[in-house]
Design a protein around this motif. Structure first.
Motif, PDB file in Angstrom:
ATOM      1  N   TYR A  73      15.786  18.057   1.726  1.00 39.43           N
ATOM      2  CA  TYR A  73      14.767  19.175   2.172  1.00 39.43           C
ATOM      3  C   TYR A  73      13.457  18.492   1.879  1.00 39.43           C
ATOM      4  N   GLY A  74      13.553  16.958   1.859  1.00 38.88           N
ATOM      5  CA  GLY A  74      12.156  16.496   1.650  1.00 38.88           C
ATOM      6  C   GLY A  74      11.724  16.685   0.392  1.00 38.88           C
ATOM      7  N   VAL A  75      12.385  17.158  -0.706  1.00 36.31           N
ATOM      8  CA  VAL A  75      11.808  17.545  -1.996  1.00 36.31           C
ATOM      9  C   VAL A  75      12.674  17.076  -3.208  1.00 36.31           C
ATOM     10  N   HIS A  76      13.948  17.340  -2.968  1.00 34.69           N
ATOM     11  CA  HIS A  76      14.892  17.085  -4.192  1.00 34.69           C
ATOM     12  C   HIS A  76      15.815  15.923  -4.018  1.00 34.69           C
ATOM     13  N   TRP A  77      15.968  14.960  -4.859  1.00 34.15           N
ATOM     14  CA  TRP A  77      16.983  14.053  -4.822  1.00 34.15           C
ATOM     15  C   TRP A  77      18.243  14.580  -5.310  1.00 34.15           C
ATOM     16  N   LEU A  78      19.390  14.298  -4.464  1.00 33.55           N
ATOM     17  CA  LEU A  78      20.711  14.856  -4.931  1.00 33.55           C
ATOM     18  C   LEU A  78      21.692  13.742  -5.213  1.00 33.55           C
ATOM     19  N   LEU A  79      22.439  13.833  -6.302  1.00 31.92           N
ATOM     20  CA  LEU A  79      23.121  12.542  -6.764  1.00 31.92           C
ATOM     21  C   LEU A  79      24.746  12.775  -6.447  1.00 31.92           C
ATOM     22  N   THR A 134      33.515   8.902   1.496  1.00 27.81           N
ATOM     23  CA  THR A 134      33.733  10.219   1.017  1.00 27.81           C
ATOM     24  C   THR A 134      32.787  10.233  -0.309  1.00 27.81           C
ATOM     25  N   ALA A 135      32.314  11.124  -0.811  1.00 33.45           N
ATOM     26  CA  ALA A 135      31.616  11.163  -1.891  1.00 33.45           C
ATOM     27  C   ALA A 135      31.786  12.601  -2.950  1.00 33.45           C
ATOM     28  N   VAL A 136      31.465  12.584  -4.130  1.00 39.34           N
ATOM     29  CA  VAL A 136      31.512  13.735  -5.039  1.00 39.34           C
ATOM     30  C   VAL A 136      29.910  13.923  -5.325  1.00 39.34           C
ATOM     31  N   LEU A 137      29.477  15.292  -5.044  1.00 39.23           N
ATOM     32  CA  LEU A 137      27.919  15.627  -5.371  1.00 39.23           C
ATOM     33  C   LEU A 137      28.036  16.357  -6.673  1.00 39.23           C
ATOM     34  N   ILE A 138      27.291  15.542  -7.778  1.00 45.62           N
ATOM     35  CA  ILE A 138      27.148  16.185  -9.112  1.00 45.62           C
ATOM     36  C   ILE A 138      26.077  17.352  -9.042  1.00 45.62           C
ATOM     37  N   ARG A 139      26.723  18.469  -9.049  1.00 46.87           N
ATOM     38  CA  ARG A 139      25.738  19.625  -9.007  1.00 46.87           C
ATOM     39  C   ARG A 139      25.104  20.238 -10.289  1.00 46.87           C
ATOM     40  N   GLY A 140      25.807  20.031 -11.373  1.00 47.93           N
ATOM     41  CA  GLY A 140      25.362  20.407 -12.595  1.00 47.93           C
ATOM     42  C   GLY A 140      25.904  19.797 -13.929  1.00 47.93           C
ATOM     43  N   MET A 141      25.164  19.823 -14.987  1.00 47.54           N
ATOM     44  CA  MET A 141      25.587  19.355 -16.255  1.00 47.54           C
ATOM     45  C   MET A 141      25.063  20.253 -17.399  1.00 47.54           C
ATOM     46  N   LYS A 185      16.329  15.173 -11.522  1.00 45.26           N
ATOM     47  CA  LYS A 185      14.995  15.449 -12.064  1.00 45.26           C
ATOM     48  C   LYS A 185      15.042  15.130 -13.637  1.00 45.26           C
ATOM     49  N   HIS A 186      16.146  15.908 -14.312  1.00 50.36           N
ATOM     50  CA  HIS A 186      16.571  15.785 -15.554  1.00 50.36           C
ATOM     51  C   HIS A 186      16.689  14.505 -16.112  1.00 50.36           C
ATOM     52  N   LEU A 187      17.389  13.691 -15.233  1.00 52.02           N
ATOM     53  CA  LEU A 187      18.051  12.397 -15.451  1.00 52.02           C
ATOM     54  C   LEU A 187      16.960  11.419 -14.848  1.00 52.02           C
ATOM     55  N   GLU A 188      15.989  11.956 -14.312  1.00 50.03           N
ATOM     56  CA  GLU A 188      14.890  10.692 -14.064  1.00 50.03           C
ATOM     57  C   GLU A 188      15.632   9.931 -12.846  1.00 50.03           C
ATOM     58  N   LEU A 189      16.235  10.524 -12.083  1.00 49.26           N
ATOM     59  CA  LEU A 189      17.031   9.680 -10.942  1.00 49.26           C
ATOM     60  C   LEU A 189      16.392   9.822  -9.512  1.00 49.26           C
ATOM     61  N   GLU A 248      17.939   4.187  -7.474  1.00 51.06           N
ATOM     62  CA  GLU A 248      19.425   3.912  -7.846  1.00 51.06           C
ATOM     63  C   GLU A 248      20.457   3.874  -6.729  1.00 51.06           C
ATOM     64  N   ASN A 249      19.742   4.199  -5.685  1.00 51.74           N
ATOM     65  CA  ASN A 249      20.870   4.476  -4.483  1.00 51.74           C
ATOM     66  C   ASN A 249      21.451   2.990  -4.135  1.00 51.74           C
ATOM     67  N   THR A 250      22.581   3.406  -3.712  1.00 58.74           N
ATOM     68  CA  THR A 250      23.615   1.900  -3.476  1.00 58.74           C
ATOM     69  C   THR A 250      23.952   1.230  -4.639  1.00 58.74           C
ATOM     70  N   LEU A 251      23.539   1.488  -5.706  1.00 56.30           N
ATOM     71  CA  LEU A 251      23.895   0.578  -7.271  1.00 56.30           C
ATOM     72  C   LEU A 251      25.316   1.384  -7.755  1.00 56.30           C
ATOM     73  N   PRO A 252      25.934   0.405  -7.932  1.00 55.78           N
ATOM     74  CA  PRO A 252      27.430   0.892  -8.698  1.00 55.78           C
ATOM     75  C   PRO A 252      27.048   1.495 -10.032  1.00 55.78           C
ATOM     76  N   LEU A 253      27.624   2.357 -10.418  1.00 53.17           N
ATOM     77  CA  LEU A 253      27.718   2.872 -11.713  1.00 53.17           C
ATOM     78  C   LEU A 253      27.688   2.006 -12.786  1.00 53.17           C
ATOM     79  N   GLY A 254      27.000   1.950 -13.756  1.00 50.54           N
ATOM     80  CA  GLY A 254      26.959   0.887 -14.786  1.00 50.54           C
ATOM     81  C   GLY A 254      25.446   0.806 -15.355  1.00 50.54           C
ATOM     82  N   ARG A 255      25.587  -0.368 -16.309  1.00 56.04           N
ATOM     83  CA  ARG A 255      24.486  -0.821 -17.128  1.00 56.04           C
ATOM     84  C   ARG A 255      23.078  -1.065 -16.210  1.00 56.04           C
TER      85      ARG A 255
END
Length: 186
Positions: A88-94, A105-112, A123-127, A131-138
């Motif tokens: 929506y031009g407003v929110h980043w979705l992880l 395929t992908a899994v959307l992380i909707r809540g923690m 927004k909470h995680l400051e993402l 970080e797009n296209t980076l593998p999970l990790g350090r």
DNA sequence: TGCGCGATTCTC
DNA sequence: AGAATCGCGCAT
């Protein structure tokens, strides 16, 4: 000055965890700890409480159902990779990619823990797009800690949110997973 | 090059 | 119920 120390959340889930069926991964992520390590040493983490699966070409709710584009290309890549997009031009979705390379395929992380809603989570995680296209990790400063999923009795399944455009068959697919109140302390 | 729309959230 | 807000995806 206190230096951030890696503790119990140091050990992250192996890539093989994400190389499985998208629906399985979405369910199995419930209860795992999502860890965010910021550049300045601050850390934010919490238990994943809500996910959704987006699977393959046929899933009309998925970004990939019409084939590869510049935006969704990461979904076609290897598992365990971060897919962030602006909604929506407003929110980043992880999202986190799953399955083998070539199958989108992908899994959307909707809540923690303490955070409801996929837009508020990033927004909470400051993402953001960085970080797009980076593998999970350090390097990305984001990963899922090894641990235990919530018991089966604590899992609620339902239809995915906001995908009515996908038609009745796909919008009703019960690929949304939430941690419910049941199941005891686990 | 232009236009409609969206895996959402906040305000009225 | 409606706005915010912009990149994507498809049509010209």
């Amino acid at each position: 000055m206190i230096r951030a120390a890696y503790t119990c959340s140091d050990k992250q889930l192996a890539t093989s965890f994400f190389a499985r069926s998208t629906v399985t991964v979405a369910r199995d992520l419930l209860g795992r700890r999502l860890v965010r390590c910021h550049g300045d040493g601050r850390m934010t983490e919490g238990m994943i409480t809500e996910t959704e699966a987006y699977d393959g070409f046929e899933d009309r709710a998925s970004h990939a159902h019409r084939g590869m584009t510049r935006r969704n290309a990461v979904m076609f890549g290897p598992p365990g990779v971060i897919y962030l997009y602006l909604c929506y031009g407003v929110h980043w979705l992880l999202n986190i990619t799953t399955r083998e390379e070539g199958y989108p395929t992908a899994v959307l992380i909707r809540g923690m823990e303490g955070v409801s809603g996929p837009g508020r989570l990033t927004k909470h995680l400051e993402l953001s797009g960085e970080e797009n296209t980076l593998p999970l990790g350090r390097t990305a400063g984001l990963w899922v800690a090894a641990g235990n999923p919530v018991p089966e009795a604590s899992v609620a399944r339902s239809a995915r949110v906001g995908v009515d455009y996908a038609g009745p068959e796909w919008s009703r697919m019960p690929w949304r997973f939430q941690v419910s109140g049941g199941g005891g302390a686990g």
